[in-house]
Every structure is written in structure tokens, then in C-alpha cells.
Design an enzyme around this catalytic site. Structure first.
Site, PDB file in Angstrom:
ATOM      1  N   LYS A 194       0.858  -1.191   0.000  1.00  0.00           N
ATOM      2  CA  LYS A 194       0.000   0.000   0.000  1.00  0.00           C
ATOM      3  C   LYS A 194       0.891   1.236   0.000  1.00  0.00           C
ATOM      4  O   LYS A 194       1.715   1.418   0.899  1.00  0.00           O
ATOM      5  CB  LYS A 194      -0.915  -0.014   1.221  1.00  0.00           C
ATOM      6  CG  LYS A 194      -1.778   1.252   1.319  1.00  0.00           C
ATOM      7  CD  LYS A 194      -2.808   1.131   2.416  1.00  0.00           C
ATOM      8  CE  LYS A 194      -3.605   2.416   2.541  1.00  0.00           C
ATOM      9  NZ  LYS A 194      -4.616   2.330   3.609  1.00  0.00           N
ATOM     10  N   LYS A 252      -2.163  -1.468  -3.828  1.00  0.00           N
ATOM     11  CA  LYS A 252      -3.025  -0.290  -3.731  1.00  0.00           C
ATOM     12  C   LYS A 252      -2.198   0.982  -3.805  1.00  0.00           C
ATOM     13  O   LYS A 252      -1.200   1.048  -3.094  1.00  0.00           O
ATOM     14  CB  LYS A 252      -3.766  -0.368  -2.395  1.00  0.00           C
ATOM     15  CG  LYS A 252      -4.678   0.798  -2.127  1.00  0.00           C
ATOM     16  CD  LYS A 252      -5.286   0.656  -0.758  1.00  0.00           C
ATOM     17  CE  LYS A 252      -6.132   1.879  -0.469  1.00  0.00           C
ATOM     18  NZ  LYS A 252      -6.605   1.893   0.887  1.00  0.00           N
TER      19      LYS A 252
END
Ligand code: PBG
Length: 332
Positions: free
Chosen positions: A202, A256
């Protein structure tokens, strides 16, 4: 793989593109509603669907409306819904205790969905940002986001989610050691079958802006998340994070944001072969939906093309705010 080709004209690659039937035959990637996890925003109240200004078409829903959305998702063939609470500022605190309140919005919505549509998988978010007064995913002490004390709180949060009936727990906090701690706690707590979908790679991304509006965290956030989320310049580090999380007990991993990080998706799938997901985040949605609203792009086509790209990059599925709209088109 190096393609072996006979010389022109023995090879004319346009032959397989000539008709829809031939294109169907040679298509390498498919996109179906079964590829989607639909993130939804939950708020308090009853009968409420409140638009999120920076995400055209996306709502904050009260629990009854989330249940209605879940019923719709299931009917469309979407296998999973992912809950993000908009927590009343009065319930945010330094100790983040609302995060493991059995009756918080996320847990209340989970129970209501599992009662109404038991076959729909419910995914929940593990991180402290909806509950903290700093907007950070962990506790802040003397300006530092502290790791180990945060992990202890995340464990309590995840256990309350499992207790409420969550099928998939998605730690989005990026603390070190949390996957191992969560896996041990779930095993010890009798939740052997609860999945962990780790937000393993992320990035500290500007594409999360509209999400922070949606959950009411923009105003609260002090500073940035760069000491725990990844530097967008790094790719090898993403592989180390994914390896680490798989070794600690993650069942599935996530990259992400999505569209700007398809290289990471491809490398992750090739290197580990684990179930791999991408999150097409709020800023990606806002760009496409906003341009479509203005008539600058064909909204339906850019939506499906962007989602197909995740499959082509090796993802097994994608978290996307487009899930119901895309499923409707694909079901036609
Ligand atoms: C926070 C969290 C974020 C998102 C999901 N969980 C934002 C952040 O890290 O600040 C972003 C999702 C999106 O932008 O759609 N735990």
C-alpha cells in the site's frame, strides 16, 4: 516468453482480429462480476443515502441501505462487499476504543448483511483512522506513529469484526507484524476460517483524497502517512512486503492504488502466485467518473477497460467503486 513468428505474409496478426467471433476466440482475459469486491461507506441513521461530493455516484449509506446494496450486489453476481465506516467525530478518540466496540457501525452492518444475504462475503477494514482523532492508521506518540501498541489494538478490532461475522479481514494499516499477530489471534479465538486479505503493498498515495472525504478523515489528518505507507518509487520493497505477509499467514494480498501500480500487480502474481487483488482507489474512480460526467470520455467503456487491465496484469480480482455499474453492463 519470446513469440515465435513466421515472416509476413505467412503471419498476418490482423487475421485473428477480423470479426467479433474471431476476437472472442483469441481473447486472453475475461472480466466478470465475480471479479469484484465492492467497497461501500456506512454511516449512522436510517433510510439515508448521502452522495460523496468528490466521488460522483458513490453514497454514504445507513445500515438499512447498506443491506439493500448488499442484496443488490449479490443479485448482480458480485461475491463480496467491503465496509468502510464514517464514524461520528464524537466517537473518535485518542484510545480509538470505538474500533472494537461490538456495536460500532462496521460490526452492526456486518451482522445485518450476514443475516440478510449470508452467501455474500463481507470484508472489513482493519486500521484505526476512522476512530482516531489524528486521522492516522495507528496511535501517535510524540509525533511518531507507534507500531507495536497499534498492532495490539488492531488485534482487538479484528476479533470484534470476526465475532460480528466478517468473512475477510483487510488490514489496511501497514504496521509491521500485524498479519502474524492477527493470524495468531484469529486461530486462538476460534476463527480459523476467517481470511486475511493483506493490504501488503500500500503506497503513500495522493489518490486516496476522495476516500478521506468520504470517511471524514481529511480534516482530521495531521501530516502524511509516509512512515508506514510505501514510497511510490519502490517496487522491490513491495515484493518483500508481500513475501513477509504471506509468510505470516495472509491468504490473499493486495496492491493499492491500482491503475498506476499495474507493474507491481504483475510482478507480485509472477513471483508468488498467491491470490492477488488490486484496489482501484477513490482518486482513480473520481478521475474516470468525473471525466465521464463531463462527457470527456465514454464512461462505460473506460470503466470496463480499466477493470480488464487489472485482470490482464495478473490480478484475480479488484476492489472497485464501479462494481455494481460494471456488473450490470457485464450481465447484459
Ligand atoms: C485507511 C484506508 C485508506 C483507503 C482505504 N483504507 C486511505 C488511507 O490510507 O489514507 C483508501 C481507499 C480509497 O482511496 O479508495 N486505512
Amino acid at each position: 516468453m519470446k513469440p515465435t513468428l513466421a515472416a509476413f505474409p505467412a503471419t498476418r496478426l490482423r487475421r485473428t482480429r477480423r470479426t467479433p467471433a474471431l476476437r472472442d476466440l483469441v481473447r486472453e482475459t475475461t472480466l466478470t462480476p465475480g471479479d469484484f469486491i465492492w467497497p461501500v461507506f456506512v454511516r449512522d441513521g436510517d433510510g439515508i443515502e448521502e452522495p460523496v461530493a468528490s466521488m460522483p455516484g458513490v453514497m454514504r449509506r445507513s445500515v438499512d441501505k447498506v443491506v439493500a446494496a448488499a442484496v443488490e450486489a449479490h443479485a448482480l453476481g458480485i461475491p463480496a462487499i467491503c465496509l468502510f465506516p464514517y464514524t461520528d467525530p464524537a466517537k473518535r478518540s485518542a484510545d480509538c476504543a470505538e474500533a472494537w466496540n461490538p456495536d460500532n457501525l462496521s460490526n452492526t452492518a456486518t451482522r445485518a448483511i450476514k443475516a440478510a444475504v449470508p452467501d455474500l462475503a463481507v470484508m472489513t477494514d482493519v486500521a484505526l483512522d476512522p476512530y482516531s482523532d489524528t486521522g492516522h492508521d495507528g496511535f501517535v506518540e510524540a509525533g511518531e506513529i507507534v507500531n507495536d501498541r497499534t498492532v495490539e489494538a488492531l488485534v482487538k478490532q479484528a476479533l470484534s469484526q470476526a465475532e460480528a461475522g466478517a468473512d475477510i479481514i483487510g488490514p489496511s494499516d501497514m504496521m509491521d507484524g500485524r498479519i502474524g499477530a492477527l493470524r495468531r489471534a484469529l486461530e486462538g479465538g476460534g476463527f480459523q476460517n476467517v481470511l486475511l486479505l493483506s493490504y501488503a503493498a500500500k503506497y503513500a498515495s495522493a489518490f486516496y483524497g476522495p476516500f478521506r472525504d468520504a470517511v471524514g478523515a481529511s480534516g482530521a489528518l495531521k501530516g502524511d502517512k509516509k512512515t508506514y505507507q510505501m514510497d511510490p518509487a519502490n517496487a522491490d520493497e513491495a515484493m518483500r512486503l508481500i513475501a513477509r505477509d504471506l509468510s505470516e499467514g495472509a491468504d490473499m494480498v493486495m496492491v493499492k492504488p491500482g491503475m498506476p501500480y499495474l507493474d507491481i500487480c504483475r510482478r507480485a502474481k509472477d513471483m508468488f502466485g498467491a491470490p492477488t487483488f488490486a484496489y482501484q482507489v477513490s482518486g482513480e474512480y473520481a478521475m474516470l467518473a468525473g471525466a465521464a460526467r463531463n462527457g470527456w470520455v465514454d464512461g462505460d467503456r473506460v470503466m470496463l477497460e480499466s477493470l480488464m487491465a487489472f485482470k490482464r496484469a495478473g490480478c484475480d480480482g479488484v476492489l472497485t467503486y464501479f462494481a455494481p455499474a460494471a456488473a450490470k453492463l457485464l450481465n447484459r
